[in-house]
Enzyme design. Sequence first.
Site, mmCIF file in Angstrom:
data_model
loop_
_atom_site.group_PDB
_atom_site.id
_atom_site.type_symbol
_atom_site.label_atom_id
_atom_site.label_comp_id
_atom_site.label_asym_id
_atom_site.label_seq_id
_atom_site.Cartn_x
_atom_site.Cartn_y
_atom_site.Cartn_z
ATOM 1 C CG HIS A 140 -25.646 28.676 -90.367
ATOM 2 N ND1 HIS A 140 -25.145 28.542 -91.643
ATOM 3 C CD2 HIS A 140 -25.982 29.972 -90.245
ATOM 4 C CE1 HIS A 140 -25.183 29.709 -92.252
ATOM 5 N NE2 HIS A 140 -25.683 30.595 -91.421
ATOM 6 C CG ASP A 141 -29.239 29.857 -92.261
ATOM 7 O OD1 ASP A 141 -29.092 30.295 -91.114
ATOM 8 O OD2 ASP A 141 -28.651 30.334 -93.258
ATOM 9 C CG ASP B 230 -16.371 31.216 -73.677
ATOM 10 O OD1 ASP B 230 -16.461 30.131 -74.317
ATOM 11 O OD2 ASP B 230 -16.141 32.296 -74.235
ATOM 12 C CG ASP C 173 -15.541 26.557 -74.789
ATOM 13 O OD1 ASP C 173 -14.696 27.459 -74.917
ATOM 14 O OD2 ASP C 173 -16.214 26.366 -73.751
ATOM 15 C CG ASP D 7 -12.687 29.201 -78.520
ATOM 16 O OD1 ASP D 7 -11.976 28.313 -79.017
ATOM 17 O OD2 ASP D 7 -13.040 29.191 -77.307
ATOM 18 C CG ASP E 99 -25.029 36.327 -95.148
ATOM 19 O OD1 ASP E 99 -25.353 35.165 -94.867
ATOM 20 O OD2 ASP E 99 -25.640 37.331 -94.720
ATOM 21 C CD GLU F 180 -27.483 32.390 -97.573
ATOM 22 O OE1 GLU F 180 -28.307 31.785 -96.893
ATOM 23 O OE2 GLU F 180 -27.155 33.567 -97.342
ATOM 24 C CG ASP G 168 -20.334 33.716 -93.723
ATOM 25 O OD1 ASP G 168 -21.017 34.385 -94.514
ATOM 26 O OD2 ASP G 168 -20.692 32.616 -93.260
HETATM 27 C C1 GLC Z 1 -27.830 34.131 -94.247
HETATM 28 C C2 GLC Z 1 -27.231 33.374 -93.102
HETATM 29 C C3 GLC Z 1 -28.163 33.417 -91.940
HETATM 30 C C4 GLC Z 1 -28.346 34.852 -91.553
HETATM 31 C C5 GLC Z 1 -28.800 35.696 -92.733
HETATM 32 C C6 GLC Z 1 -28.653 37.153 -92.454
HETATM 33 O O1 GLC Z 1 -28.977 33.551 -94.734
HETATM 34 O O2 GLC Z 1 -26.918 32.069 -93.504
HETATM 35 O O3 GLC Z 1 -27.715 32.660 -90.853
HETATM 36 O O4 GLC Z 1 -29.269 34.947 -90.505
HETATM 37 O O5 GLC Z 1 -28.043 35.443 -93.865
HETATM 38 O O6 GLC Z 1 -27.307 37.524 -92.487
#
Ligand code: GLC
Length: 539
Positions: free
Chosen positions: A332-333, A28, A24, A32, A203, A270, A101
């Site tokens: 992140h999932d 905030d 950051d 970023d 994505d 992905e 992304d």
């Molecule tokens: C992908 C992303 C995830 C997101 C989903 C919808 O799986 O990695 O974080 O919530 O797509 O865009």
Amino acid sequence: MRDRAPRWWQTAVVYQVYPRSFADSDGDGTGDLNGISGRLDYLAWLGVDAIWISPFYPSPMADFGYDVADYTDVDPLFGTLADFDRLVAAAHERNIRVLVDYVPNHTSDQHPWFVESRASRDNPKADWYVWRDPKPDGGLPNNWISMFAGPTWTWDETRAQYYLHIFLAEQPDLNWRNPEVRDAMFDVARFWLDRGVDGFRIDVAPMVMKDPELRDNPPNPDPGWEHSRLGSWLTQLHVNDHNHPDMHELYRSFRSMLESYPGDRVSIGELHHPDFDRWAEYYGERQDEIHVPFNFHVINSPWTADGVRRAVEGVEGVLPAGAWASWVLGNHDQPRIASAERAGRDQARVAMMLLLTLRGTPTLYYGDEIGMVDVPVAVADSRDPLERLEAGRGRDPERSPMPWDDSPNAGFCPPGVSPWLPIAPDFADVNVAGQAVDPGSLLTLTRDLLQLRREHPILRLGDFEPFGPTPDGVLAFRRIGRSGGQLDVLLNLTAEPRAARGSGAGRVVIGTQRERDGEPVGADVELRPNEGLVVEVGR
Ligand code: GLC
């Protein structure tokens, strides 16, 4: 690929930055773009070759940026386009490529395209999203279920129709069968390519084209992947909302567009598919579709030698000749690899050794290099909408801020500021500054493994060969140099000692616990609990 020089993305190690949580710069409490720029020296020191930055586009943040309201700008929370340009230039100066992304399946419901589309049934964008009347009996148009739980259909009063959303109701699916949508979305990609990005992480790549008749999905008799977080979504066979054959023509065109640019731009998709063969189709029959389909087979396996072996050999077994694998242990999932529900802290080093010694392009999730674990967040404080939809599926725990040092707020944001998610309680011990100067740390191991990859063409480009039967709990494979040389990778996925058998006598190039670095070993190698060794055979 044997006959041509390797492409940059084949020898690269990619590092995923979740921008809210990395650094950051403006105090905030949310990371970023300038925060990322400020940490590029760290990434160069670590030795990664590319960063993939999760979405930073203007967004109401219903799904933290995966609900895009404007594909060609930067959300003020993250900075400005000028900040982005400076980040790309600064990364390139350090020989770090930048991937962004690309979120093609859906927009935000606040995107001007959707606002227009939902205004009436006959506006110019009326057909840019997937609208359907109810069934004659008043029911939903089909039985599809959202990846985020519940039906994929939401009723819109103005149009008196349902719209489709594979994710949240705030993430309506675009209608890619409309050529105008396709043109507009290809223009989005061109916008970023023109700004100098080196490629995209796509994505939910296999969902973009659906069955044109939107037929029901059949039930799934054998869900598999019980270790994944896909929950109720696995109860159907996703034959009509997923992996439609028309995806392939689309990715061929997308790749041609990428390749019309100079500089080897890359697509990383992905792609969740438990079936190895179906997953491998995304390389394309002529390897002219997605350059590097992510595979989540290891992520979705239990952390046992058998589970991981099945995943690795399954992927290796279906790779078309010359195609390039990718490996991912965290994102992140998914719960973090060092968390107890995945490999656990004691196995984190073994996992890092696996990731960085397999054949293919590894992607490292921020913080895994220091062994961050999930940081639980109470349902009442949760930020991820998924947690509120289906308790236990929330992804906040793996998105906690990067601990840079042991100062208050861990150097992520200034003291006294509330970070967007809680800082890990163990940040005084698990942080970058402390581990950077500790020769025995996971960070040092990661950096040394990355250096070894750079120095050893065998690790970057050599062939992969699984060992035959190995003792229970041991995962072992060989990397074989195209012009000679061989490395054995011997990994003990248990907390007990194990006897392993390598290809022959050699020398430990690197061991997870470090005290065996340089040790001469015979073909029979005693692995200590939670230990991994890379052995150079014949040395
Ligand atoms: C992908 C992303 C995830 C997101 C989903 C919808 O799986 O990695 O974080 O919530 O797509 O865009």
